[in-house]
Design an enzyme around this catalytic site. Structure first.
Site, PDB file in Angstrom:
ATOM      1  N   GLY A  49       6.919  -8.211  -6.343  1.00  0.00           N
ATOM      2  CA  GLY A  49       8.093  -8.540  -6.575  1.00  0.00           C
ATOM      3  C   GLY A  49       8.825  -8.090  -5.370  1.00  0.00           C
ATOM      4  N   GLN A  54      16.017  -5.140  -1.455  1.00  0.00           N
ATOM      5  CA  GLN A  54      15.337  -4.376  -0.521  1.00  0.00           C
ATOM      6  C   GLN A  54      15.201  -4.968   1.112  1.00  0.00           C
ATOM      7  OE1 GLN A  54      12.464  -5.031  -3.992  1.00  0.00           O
ATOM      8  NE2 GLN A  54      11.453  -3.380  -3.006  1.00  0.00           N
ATOM      9  N   CYS A 103       7.029   0.342  -5.912  1.00  0.00           N
ATOM     10  CA  CYS A 103       8.313  -0.034  -5.131  1.00  0.00           C
ATOM     11  C   CYS A 103       7.896   0.011  -3.757  1.00  0.00           C
ATOM     12  CB  CYS A 103       9.119   0.665  -5.552  1.00  0.00           C
ATOM     13  SG  CYS A 103      10.754  -0.491  -5.042  1.00  0.00           S
ATOM     14  N   LEU A 104       7.732  -1.248  -3.257  1.00  0.00           N
ATOM     15  CA  LEU A 104       7.646  -1.516  -1.583  1.00  0.00           C
ATOM     16  C   LEU A 104       8.782  -0.401  -0.822  1.00  0.00           C
ATOM     17  CD1 LEU A 104       7.075  -5.040  -1.519  1.00  0.00           C
ATOM     18  CD2 LEU A 104       5.008  -2.953  -1.155  1.00  0.00           C
ATOM     19  N   HIS A 145      11.558  -4.759 -13.340  1.00  0.00           N
ATOM     20  CA  HIS A 145      11.577  -4.214 -12.096  1.00  0.00           C
ATOM     21  C   HIS A 145      12.599  -4.529 -11.355  1.00  0.00           C
ATOM     22  CE1 HIS A 145       9.279  -1.545  -9.349  1.00  0.00           C
ATOM     23  NE2 HIS A 145      10.055  -2.089  -8.182  1.00  0.00           N
ATOM     24  N   GLU A 146      12.571  -5.873 -10.456  1.00  0.00           N
ATOM     25  CA  GLU A 146      13.077  -6.590  -9.729  1.00  0.00           C
ATOM     26  C   GLU A 146      14.559  -6.768 -10.533  1.00  0.00           C
ATOM     27  OE1 GLU A 146      11.375  -6.554  -7.364  1.00  0.00           O
ATOM     28  OE2 GLU A 146       9.932  -6.116  -7.917  1.00  0.00           O
ATOM     29  N   HIS A 149      16.629  -3.719  -9.170  1.00  0.00           N
ATOM     30  CA  HIS A 149      17.062  -4.006  -8.243  1.00  0.00           C
ATOM     31  C   HIS A 149      18.633  -4.491  -7.715  1.00  0.00           C
ATOM     32  CE1 HIS A 149      13.707  -1.398  -6.031  1.00  0.00           C
ATOM     33  NE2 HIS A 149      13.086  -2.489  -6.428  1.00  0.00           N
TER      34      HIS A 149
END
Ligand code: NI
Length: 185
Positions: A49, A54, A103-104, A145-146, A149
């Site tokens: 995701g 990000q 997380c990236l 999670h997204e 963000h």
């Protein structure tokens, strides 16, 4: 179409509330390129995701796609979903689920976060049409999670602190069957 640099923990854009996109902006060349770049960047990173902040764009767009990511072995596949201005409605009676999220924007670190096991998502697709979908388990976790963000939140804000671990140590010390926990309401 381009693989974009991902904002890393500490970059202020990860802490801003992203703004909504209107249909005209979404359907513009710039809006469509943003979505293509999200997809390219996510696939390049083997993520599941990615949210626009990000890649340094503070707008309410996120994507999810999970197909046997080496970062999340054993989880079910989730087909590509592009969500614009998503709003989540937890389906409380389905209980909760917790996995070791990563997380990236926070490479290497993982930790358990309790999430709703199922959610209803109201959003626009990449053409600006309204969509309503229900996601469960891994897909529900990713979308929660997204959307965090988009609100300037990261999983560390919700993690059970004593479960924090690096990816390598997770693989060494936590058996696959102990990486998912489910509970009732
Ligand atoms: Ni993330």
């Amino acid at each position: 179409m381009a693989i974009r640099k991902t904002a890393q923990l500490g970059h202020p854009i990860l802490r801003q509330r992203a703004r909504s996109l209107d249909v005209a902006e979404l359907c513009s060349e710039r809006g469509q390129h943003l979505i293509d770049d999200l997809i390219d960047t996510l696939r390049d990173a083997d993520g599941v995701g990615l949210a626009a902040p990000q890649i340094h764009e503070s707008v309410r767009v996120c994507i999810i796609e999970a197909s046997q990511s080496p970062r999340y072995p054993g989880f079910e596949s989730v087909p590509l979903l592009v969500l614009v201005n998503p709003v989540l409605e937890p389906i409380e009676e389905e209980g909760w689920i917790s996995i070791y999220e990563g997380c990236l924007s926070i490479p290497g670190l993982r930790g358990q976060v309790r999430r709703s096991r199922a959610v209803r998502v109201h959003a626009m697709d990449r053409q600006g049409y309204p969509v309503q979908i229900e996601l469960r388990d891994f897909g529900a976790i990713i979308v929660q999670h997204e959307v965090d963000h988009l609100n300037g939140m990261i999983f560390l804000d919700r993690v059970a602190p004593q479960t924090l671990t690096f990816q390598r140590e997770l693989e060494r010390f936590v058996p696959v069957e102990k990486r998912v926990i489910r509970g009732g309401i």
